[in-house]
Design a protein around this motif. Structure first.
Motif, PDB file in Angstrom:
ATOM      1  N   LEU A 161       2.222  -3.343 -10.196  1.00 30.76           N
ATOM      2  CA  LEU A 161       2.380  -4.666  -9.604  1.00 30.76           C
ATOM      3  C   LEU A 161       1.974  -4.647  -8.133  1.00 30.76           C
ATOM      4  CD1 LEU A 161       5.764  -5.870 -11.156  1.00 30.76           C
ATOM      5  CD2 LEU A 161       3.516  -6.914 -11.517  1.00 30.76           C
ATOM      6  N   CYS A 162       2.439  -3.636  -7.402  1.00 35.38           N
ATOM      7  CA  CYS A 162       2.132  -3.549  -5.972  1.00 35.38           C
ATOM      8  C   CYS A 162       0.655  -3.282  -5.727  1.00 35.38           C
ATOM      9  CB  CYS A 162       2.982  -2.457  -5.318  1.00 35.38           C
ATOM     10  SG  CYS A 162       4.737  -2.822  -5.213  1.00 35.38           S
ATOM     11  N   PHE A 163       0.078  -2.323  -6.481  1.00 32.94           N
ATOM     12  CA  PHE A 163      -1.314  -1.956  -6.236  1.00 32.94           C
ATOM     13  C   PHE A 163      -2.268  -3.089  -6.608  1.00 32.94           C
ATOM     14  CE2 PHE A 163      -5.338   0.220  -7.293  1.00 32.94           C
ATOM     15  CZ  PHE A 163      -5.570   0.842  -6.071  1.00 32.94           C
ATOM     16  N   ASN A 164      -2.028  -3.743  -7.728  1.00 38.40           N
ATOM     17  CA  ASN A 164      -2.886  -4.865  -8.121  1.00 38.40           C
ATOM     18  C   ASN A 164      -2.870  -5.960  -7.070  1.00 38.40           C
ATOM     19  OD1 ASN A 164      -3.412  -3.499 -10.493  1.00 38.40           O
ATOM     20  ND2 ASN A 164      -2.088  -4.759 -11.756  1.00 38.40           N
ATOM     21  N   ARG A 165      -1.682  -6.231  -6.503  1.00 40.06           N
ATOM     22  CA  ARG A 165      -1.569  -7.258  -5.471  1.00 40.06           C
ATOM     23  C   ARG A 165      -2.242  -6.801  -4.178  1.00 40.06           C
ATOM     24  NH1 ARG A 165      -1.821 -12.348  -3.839  1.00 40.06           N
ATOM     25  NH2 ARG A 165      -0.318 -12.871  -2.207  1.00 40.06           N
ATOM     26  N   GLY A 215      11.712   7.556 -18.485  1.00 40.44           N
ATOM     27  CA  GLY A 215      12.386   6.521 -17.697  1.00 40.44           C
ATOM     28  C   GLY A 215      11.786   6.371 -16.313  1.00 40.44           C
ATOM     29  N   TYR A 216      11.504   7.493 -15.662  1.00 40.39           N
ATOM     30  CA  TYR A 216      10.893   7.423 -14.329  1.00 40.39           C
ATOM     31  C   TYR A 216       9.500   6.799 -14.389  1.00 40.39           C
ATOM     32  CZ  TYR A 216       8.696   8.729  -9.944  1.00 40.39           C
ATOM     33  OH  TYR A 216       8.020   8.667  -8.757  1.00 40.39           O
ATOM     34  N   THR A 217       8.682   7.261 -15.348  1.00 39.52           N
ATOM     35  CA  THR A 217       7.309   6.754 -15.413  1.00 39.52           C
ATOM     36  C   THR A 217       7.266   5.267 -15.754  1.00 39.52           C
ATOM     37  OG1 THR A 217       7.102   7.420 -17.736  1.00 39.52           O
ATOM     38  CG2 THR A 217       6.378   8.991 -16.074  1.00 39.52           C
ATOM     39  N   VAL A 218       8.213   4.799 -16.543  1.00 44.36           N
ATOM     40  CA  VAL A 218       8.240   3.379 -16.907  1.00 44.36           C
ATOM     41  C   VAL A 218       8.551   2.511 -15.685  1.00 44.36           C
ATOM     42  CG1 VAL A 218       9.532   1.613 -18.186  1.00 44.36           C
ATOM     43  CG2 VAL A 218       8.790   3.697 -19.339  1.00 44.36           C
ATOM     44  N   LEU A 219       9.575   2.872 -14.947  1.00 44.59           N
ATOM     45  CA  LEU A 219      10.066   2.002 -13.880  1.00 44.59           C
ATOM     46  C   LEU A 219       9.232   2.064 -12.604  1.00 44.59           C
ATOM     47  CD1 LEU A 219      13.917   2.546 -14.249  1.00 44.59           C
ATOM     48  CD2 LEU A 219      12.556   0.615 -15.055  1.00 44.59           C
ATOM     49  N   PHE A 220       8.797   3.261 -12.224  1.00 48.21           N
ATOM     50  CA  PHE A 220       8.192   3.410 -10.898  1.00 48.21           C
ATOM     51  C   PHE A 220       6.665   3.548 -10.920  1.00 48.21           C
ATOM     52  CE2 PHE A 220      12.657   4.707 -10.472  1.00 48.21           C
ATOM     53  CZ  PHE A 220      13.055   3.803  -9.491  1.00 48.21           C
ATOM     54  N   PRO A 221       6.085   4.633 -11.466  1.00 47.54           N
ATOM     55  CA  PRO A 221       4.627   4.713 -11.464  1.00 47.54           C
ATOM     56  C   PRO A 221       3.958   3.622 -12.318  1.00 47.54           C
ATOM     57  CG  PRO A 221       5.605   6.858 -11.905  1.00 47.54           C
ATOM     58  CD  PRO A 221       6.698   5.854 -12.024  1.00 47.54           C
ATOM     59  N   MET A 228       0.814  -1.207   0.000  1.00 47.92           N
ATOM     60  CA  MET A 228       0.000   0.000   0.000  1.00 47.92           C
ATOM     61  C   MET A 228       0.853   1.264   0.000  1.00 47.92           C
ATOM     62  SD  MET A 228      -3.231  -0.755   2.541  1.00 47.92           S
ATOM     63  CE  MET A 228      -3.956   0.857   2.216  1.00 47.92           C
ATOM     64  N   MET A 229       2.057   1.191   0.555  1.00 48.01           N
ATOM     65  CA  MET A 229       2.896   2.387   0.697  1.00 48.01           C
ATOM     66  C   MET A 229       3.600   2.779  -0.605  1.00 48.01           C
ATOM     67  SD  MET A 229       2.697   3.497   3.808  1.00 48.01           S
ATOM     68  CE  MET A 229       2.053   2.909   5.385  1.00 48.01           C
ATOM     69  N   LEU A 230       4.075   1.794  -1.360  1.00 44.87           N
ATOM     70  CA  LEU A 230       4.918   2.098  -2.510  1.00 44.87           C
ATOM     71  C   LEU A 230       4.183   2.800  -3.661  1.00 44.87           C
ATOM     72  CD1 LEU A 230       7.223  -1.050  -2.652  1.00 44.87           C
ATOM     73  CD2 LEU A 230       7.765   1.236  -1.795  1.00 44.87           C
ATOM     74  N   PRO A 231       2.982   2.340  -4.084  1.00 39.31           N
ATOM     75  CA  PRO A 231       2.328   3.013  -5.212  1.00 39.31           C
ATOM     76  C   PRO A 231       2.093   4.511  -4.997  1.00 39.31           C
ATOM     77  CG  PRO A 231       1.327   0.873  -4.850  1.00 39.31           C
ATOM     78  CD  PRO A 231       2.245   1.116  -3.691  1.00 39.31           C
ATOM     79  N   PRO A 232       1.550   4.949  -3.843  1.00 41.11           N
ATOM     80  CA  PRO A 232       1.352   6.393  -3.697  1.00 41.11           C
ATOM     81  C   PRO A 232       2.646   7.188  -3.695  1.00 41.11           C
ATOM     82  CG  PRO A 232       0.862   5.251  -1.638  1.00 41.11           C
ATOM     83  CD  PRO A 232       0.975   4.216  -2.697  1.00 41.11           C
ATOM     84  N   GLY A 250       7.388   0.161 -21.099  1.00 40.06           N
ATOM     85  CA  GLY A 250       7.009  -0.716 -19.990  1.00 40.06           C
ATOM     86  C   GLY A 250       6.831  -2.148 -20.458  1.00 40.06           C
ATOM     87  N   VAL A 251       6.201  -2.321 -21.617  1.00 45.99           N
ATOM     88  CA  VAL A 251       6.036  -3.664 -22.187  1.00 45.99           C
ATOM     89  C   VAL A 251       7.390  -4.299 -22.469  1.00 45.99           C
ATOM     90  CG1 VAL A 251       5.218  -4.953 -24.196  1.00 45.99           C
ATOM     91  CG2 VAL A 251       3.760  -3.213 -23.160  1.00 45.99           C
ATOM     92  N   LEU A 252       8.295  -3.534 -23.080  1.00 46.30           N
ATOM     93  CA  LEU A 252       9.610  -4.069 -23.437  1.00 46.30           C
ATOM     94  C   LEU A 252      10.417  -4.471 -22.203  1.00 46.30           C
ATOM     95  CD1 LEU A 252      10.665  -1.630 -26.312  1.00 46.30           C
ATOM     96  CD2 LEU A 252       9.760  -3.958 -26.509  1.00 46.30           C
ATOM     97  N   VAL A 253      10.282  -3.712 -21.116  1.00 45.33           N
ATOM     98  CA  VAL A 253      11.023  -4.022 -19.892  1.00 45.33           C
ATOM     99  C   VAL A 253      10.457  -5.262 -19.201  1.00 45.33           C
ATOM    100  CG1 VAL A 253      11.592  -3.200 -17.568  1.00 45.33           C
ATOM    101  CG2 VAL A 253      11.781  -1.652 -19.513  1.00 45.33           C
TER     102      VAL A 253
END
Length: 308
Positions: free
Chosen positions: A244-248, A232-238, A21-25, A55-58
């Motif tokens: 992945l974190c929020f869906n879980r 680069g930032y938007t691909v890796l983090f948001p 819950m902490m990481l996505p926000p 994001g798909v390629l990564v």
């Protein structure tokens, strides 16, 4: 589901609901700051398009072994997957980037803080979910904390808040992501990486014609240092980490409780502003953060379902 990563202490990180819950926000707060900072320098649709393409390629190399196993469940519920990809990937972030070109970060955060309430309302309307007393109190308390942060401790200041075209775009984005969160229970029972890469691909394909139109209209994406850092930032983090974190988290806690994580966006936004923009901490920062924390604790005081 997210990979079942085992730490040295023997527990699975993918089952740590609080961390999820902490990481996505945190990442989304950085996304809002970044989106506003590059507004005018990086076209909104172009930023969204390249965010999901890369994001798909990564993710694809890591998701490929699972995709072969998950192909039939995905095809079996392709309508749900298409809808989720359209709402959460194709539309939401594009609307947010468009909004950040014509409105303030304050207005965006204010409107985004209404999302947990929208999620609860949609859950009640679409699935007839029941909201417990503690959960309801927790939602109200955390919302009060978000309002405290946004208004700088003076809720009356919000009466002077004026809406413009960007605010309408952001309000639509909030409603879209609330629907995405509520409908995540309809996703097929597949690996988290498979779900992410497929929905990212759906969003990228849907944005392609709009990206072409934006480029031909005189707003091409130029390969500058600002563009590379922003994408680069938007691909890796948001994108990858946050989704992945929020869906879980939704899988573990349900949409109503996991949706409270949105109230942490102004918390992290305030902390980032203090750390990186030199803003001074005030009493309302502490009060707002304390209310949000108390609300989340109240809303999550129920027996969690066992991990699968």
């Amino acid at each position: 589901m997210v990979d079942r990563v085992v730490s040295a202490k023997g527990y699975r990180l993918a089952d740590q609901a609080w961390l999820l819950m902490m990481l996505p926000p945190l990442f989304w707060a950085g996304n809002a700051v970044m989106g506003r900072a590059v507004a005018g320098a990086v076209p909104p649709i172009g930023l969204a398009f390249w965010r999901w393409c890369l994001g798909v390629l990564v993710v694809l190399p890591f998701a490929w072994p699972h995709l072969r196993h998950d192909l039939m469940p995905i095809l079996g519920r392709w309508k749900s997957v298409l809808l989720l990809g359209t709402l959460g990937i194709g539309i939401y972030n594009t609307f947010q980037y468009i909004a950040l070109n014509t409105t303030t970060a304050l207005n965006c955060v204010m409107l985004q803080s209404s999302m947990p309430v929208m999620i609860v309302l949609m859950s009640v309307i679409l699935f007839r979910d029941r909201v417990g007393v503690l959960q309801g109190v927790g939602i109200v308390v955390s919302l009060a904390g978000a309002v405290t942060l946004i208004s700088h401790g003076d809720p009356e200041s919000l009466l002077g808040l004026e809406l413009n075209a960007g605010d309408v775009w952001m309000l639509a984005a909030v409603a879209i992501y609330a629907a995405y969160t509520t409908l995540l229970r309809r996703r097929p029972a597949i690996h988290g990486l498979s779900f992410v890469v497929v929905t990212f691909a759906i969003g990228a394909v849907e944005l392609l014609p709009f990206y072409v139109w934006e480029t031909l209209s005189g707003q091409p994406v130029h390969a500058t240092g600002i563009t590379v850092l922003a994408v680069g930032y938007t691909v890796l983090f948001p994108s990858i980490a946050a989704y992945l974190c929020f869906n879980r988290a939704v899988e573990l806690l349900g949409p109503n409780t996991a949706g409270l994580a949105i109230h942490l966006v102004p918390v992290f936004g305030s902390l980032l502003a203090i750390l990186f923009l030199g803003e001074q901490p005030h009493l309302y920062h502490g009060a707002g953060i304390a209310l949000i924390a108390a609300g989340i604790v109240l809303a999550t005081r129920r027996r969690m379902p066992p991990a699968e």
